[in-house]
Design a protein around this motif. Structure first.
Motif, PDB file in Angstrom:
ATOM      1  N   HIS A 281       0.800  -1.347   0.092  1.00 13.95           N
ATOM      2  CA  HIS A 281       0.424  -0.152   0.087  1.00 13.95           C
ATOM      3  C   HIS A 281       1.110   1.551  -0.056  1.00 13.95           C
ATOM      4  N   SER A 282       1.513   1.343   1.069  1.00 15.11           N
ATOM      5  CA  SER A 282       2.495   2.333   0.527  1.00 15.11           C
ATOM      6  C   SER A 282       4.534   2.528   1.139  1.00 15.11           C
ATOM      7  N   TRP A 305      10.731   9.454  10.880  1.00 14.39           N
ATOM      8  CA  TRP A 305       9.584  10.248   9.596  1.00 14.39           C
ATOM      9  C   TRP A 305       8.864   9.172   9.346  1.00 14.39           C
ATOM     10  N   ALA A 306       9.950   7.753   8.666  1.00 10.86           N
ATOM     11  CA  ALA A 306       9.336   7.040   7.508  1.00 10.86           C
ATOM     12  C   ALA A 306       8.316   6.423   8.411  1.00 10.86           C
ATOM     13  N   VAL A 307       8.252   6.026   9.771  1.00  9.18           N
ATOM     14  CA  VAL A 307       6.126   5.353  10.015  1.00  9.18           C
ATOM     15  C   VAL A 307       5.848   5.942   9.729  1.00  9.18           C
ATOM     16  N   ALA A 310       5.007   6.508   5.726  1.00  8.92           N
ATOM     17  CA  ALA A 310       4.262   5.458   5.063  1.00  8.92           C
ATOM     18  C   ALA A 310       2.741   5.480   6.119  1.00  8.92           C
ATOM     19  N   LEU A 311       2.859   5.284   6.826  1.00  5.63           N
ATOM     20  CA  LEU A 311       1.184   5.634   7.697  1.00  5.63           C
ATOM     21  C   LEU A 311       0.255   6.518   7.253  1.00  5.63           C
ATOM     22  N   ASP A 312       1.292   7.893   6.799  1.00  2.93           N
ATOM     23  CA  ASP A 312       0.033   8.631   6.090  1.00  2.93           C
ATOM     24  C   ASP A 312      -0.606   8.517   4.932  1.00  2.93           C
ATOM     25  N   LEU A 313       0.781   7.964   4.000  1.00  2.00           N
ATOM     26  CA  LEU A 313       0.535   7.503   2.783  1.00  2.00           C
ATOM     27  C   LEU A 313      -0.959   6.941   2.089  1.00  2.00           C
ATOM     28  N   ALA A 314      -0.440   5.195   3.027  1.00  3.75           N
ATOM     29  CA  ALA A 314      -2.091   4.731   3.461  1.00  3.75           C
ATOM     30  C   ALA A 314      -2.766   5.158   4.136  1.00  3.75           C
ATOM     31  N   ALA A 419       7.310   6.910  -1.195  1.00  6.13           N
ATOM     32  CA  ALA A 419       7.882   8.525  -1.087  1.00  6.13           C
ATOM     33  C   ALA A 419       9.108   9.096  -1.513  1.00  6.13           C
ATOM     34  N   THR A 420       9.277   9.917  -1.869  1.00  8.82           N
ATOM     35  CA  THR A 420      10.482  10.421  -2.178  1.00  8.82           C
ATOM     36  C   THR A 420      11.659   9.907  -0.982  1.00  8.82           C
TER      37      THR A 420
END
Length: 501
Positions: A281-282, A305-307, A310-314, A419-420
């Motif tokens: 999903h992300s 940042w990564a956690v 990824a949650l925001d994008l999903a 994400a970039t």
């Protein structure tokens, strides 16, 4: 099967292998990885058709080729060697980056290539036979794992330092030392004494150990109690302050893992059953500054940042996540990810799917391949909630996260869901090699032991202007909490030498 989003990347096959499962006395990395690839092809339910459509094979980089050398060599082209041993002939061969983040990182990258039609089906596989190497050295057994190849491959290795000369000169010569410094920095932030913090680490690792007993290929499966993890029995000697032996990653493994990705449309064309599909999903990737370039060692900006990204994008909250596997080379890596998730009611054992690198085993850069295998298997059994993989490299300086689900993305998958990468520069107020003279208060430290004898402690300090520096303390008093102690520093231009006041 009606596929509405044919270009959505999906995982369709997973496989693992171990020395014990293959019955080989001296399994090589190629033996282990190729066996895992074959298992993943079979797991898809369409092995023959799928094998013919594999046009990319990415092999996780061996420790041998990451700077941790041994005398037995490795193939000139590991992806090609694995492909040949697996009976495959992919057009694209790729050798992965250094670091435990790399399996998830490369899946994030391949997902975009699949969506854009640049590749049709891809295998991400990895292996380590460090256990074989250690046994061979001990017994004097001769092996030759070199293998020539005339095929080209894409080399994904990046120039990302893990430790600087400044850090190494001050005793940070291994990951247990580096992470021990981070661990005690976190303890200092939480204002905990050594005994209380050790109990927390032991409780976390005890919970992880219980999960290892459920995994077929676990290398060191054992249900440890928290009390046992605080004692000397079972070879659980004091490695350093703060770690004992079984609180760190164990690399004497013989493990291989593989996952196969394609698009939902191609999976349907191959006739792969819908219940085999798991959707990415992300994904998010980040890197943080090196140890000597950070103001606060008690946190992980890369994980945070990564956690979060990824949650925001999903379009998810942490509370929406079901299965989780957090990269668990050392307790602090797990603890900081737990802090980032802010889910205090979850059980400690719910943060791993394998038992972690101490009890499942730490196969070099490839551990998260096995975590992803376990994730796919878990979501196939119960896909009611999405899952998360948190993969870590360096000294919590590289982080890759993936969100997986048994259902496709409702609005349709796009590359924007990856994400970039976020590459963070040095923190303001730091110097890459800071030498000082004068008094300073110890903010964190790590004290190594060799056969029960304490060495020089590595200190994390700040000068009078708040600029971090690293120092060395000889003749360190044992059984003493150094945090908060004052030292006098004298520099010789190469090292900051400390004396307790």
């Amino acid at each position: 099967m009606a596929i509405l989003d044919r270009q959505a990347p999906v995982l369709i096959g997973v496989g693992e292998a171990s020395g014990q499962s293959l019955g080989l006395e001296w399994p090589s990395p190629v033996d282990l990885a190729s066996a895992a690839v074959k298992a993943a092809l079979t797991d898809s339910g369409a092995a023959g058709k799928l094998a013919a459509s594999i046009d990319c094979l990415l092999a996780t980089r061996l420790f041998q080729d990451s700077g941790v050398m041994h005398q037995y060599g490795s193939p000139d082209n590991l992806p090609d060697a694995i492909a040949q041993a697996s009976g495959l002939d992919p057009a694209q061969l790729v050798y992965g980056d250094v670091g435990g983040q790399s399996p998830q990182k490369h899946i994030n990258e391949l997902a975009i290539q699949l969506y854009e039609g640049k590749i049709k089906s891809a295998i991400v596989c990895g292996s380590e036979a460090i256990g074989t190497v250690k046994r061979a050295r001990k017994s004097g057994h001769e092996m030759d794992w070199n293998q020539p190849s005339d095929r080209d491959f894409i080399d994904k290795r990046t120039d990302f330092s893990i430790l600087t000369k400044y850090e190494i000169r001050h005793g940070i010569i291994s990951m247990p030392i580096a992470y021990g410094l981070l661990e005690n920095a976190r303890r200092n932030r939480l204002n905990m004494d050594r005994a209380s913090y050790a109990k927390d680490m032991a409780a976390l690792w005890s919970a992880f150990s219980t999960v290892s007993t459920s995994r077929e290929h676990a290398q060191f499966a054992k249900n440890w109690s928290a009390e046992e993890l605080l004692q000397d029995g079972g070879g659980n000697y004091q490695l350093n302050d703060p770690y004992r032996r079984w609180m760190v990653a164990q690399d004497a493994v013989a493990l291989g893992g593989a996952v196969i990705l394609t698009t939902a449309g191609h999976a349907a064309d191959l006739g792969i059953a819908e219940d085999r599909l798991v959707f990415l999903h992300s994904g998010a990737d980040s890197s943080a500054p090196l140890i000597s370039e950070q103001i606060d060692l008690s946190r992980s900006p890369a994980i945070d940042w990564a956690v979060g990204k990824a949650l925001d994008l999903a379009d998810l909250n942490a509370g929406d996540i079901g299965p989780i596997d957090i990269y668990s080379c050392f307790p602090v890596a797990v603890s900081l990810a737990i802090e980032a998730l802010k889910q205090p009611d979850r059980s400690l054992s719910s943060y791993t799917l394998t038992g972690g690198l101490s009890f499942f085993g730490g196969p070099g850069n490839s551990y998260s391949t096995h975590a992803i295998v376990a994730m796919i298997q878990t979501l196939r059994k119960d896909g009611s909630k999405p899952g998360m993989i948190s993969a870590n490299g360096g000294a919590i300086s590289k982080e890759s996260v993936g969100i997986y689900a048994a259902q496709p993305v409702k609005a349709g998958w796009t590359p924007d869901l990856i994400a970039t990468p976020n590459y963070m520069g040095p923190d303001k107020g730091t110097k890459p090699a800071h030498f000082m003279s004068g008094d300073s208060i110890i903010k964190s430290y790590v004290l190594p032991y060799v056969k029960g004898v304490a060495g020089a402690a590595t200190l994390w300090l700040q000068d009078e202007n708040g600029i971090p520096c690293i120092g060395l303390l000889e003749n360190t008093p044992e059984n003493t909490d150094l945090i908060g102690k004052t030292v006098t520093i004298k520099s010789d231009g190469k090292r900051n030498h400390a004396v307790l006041v």
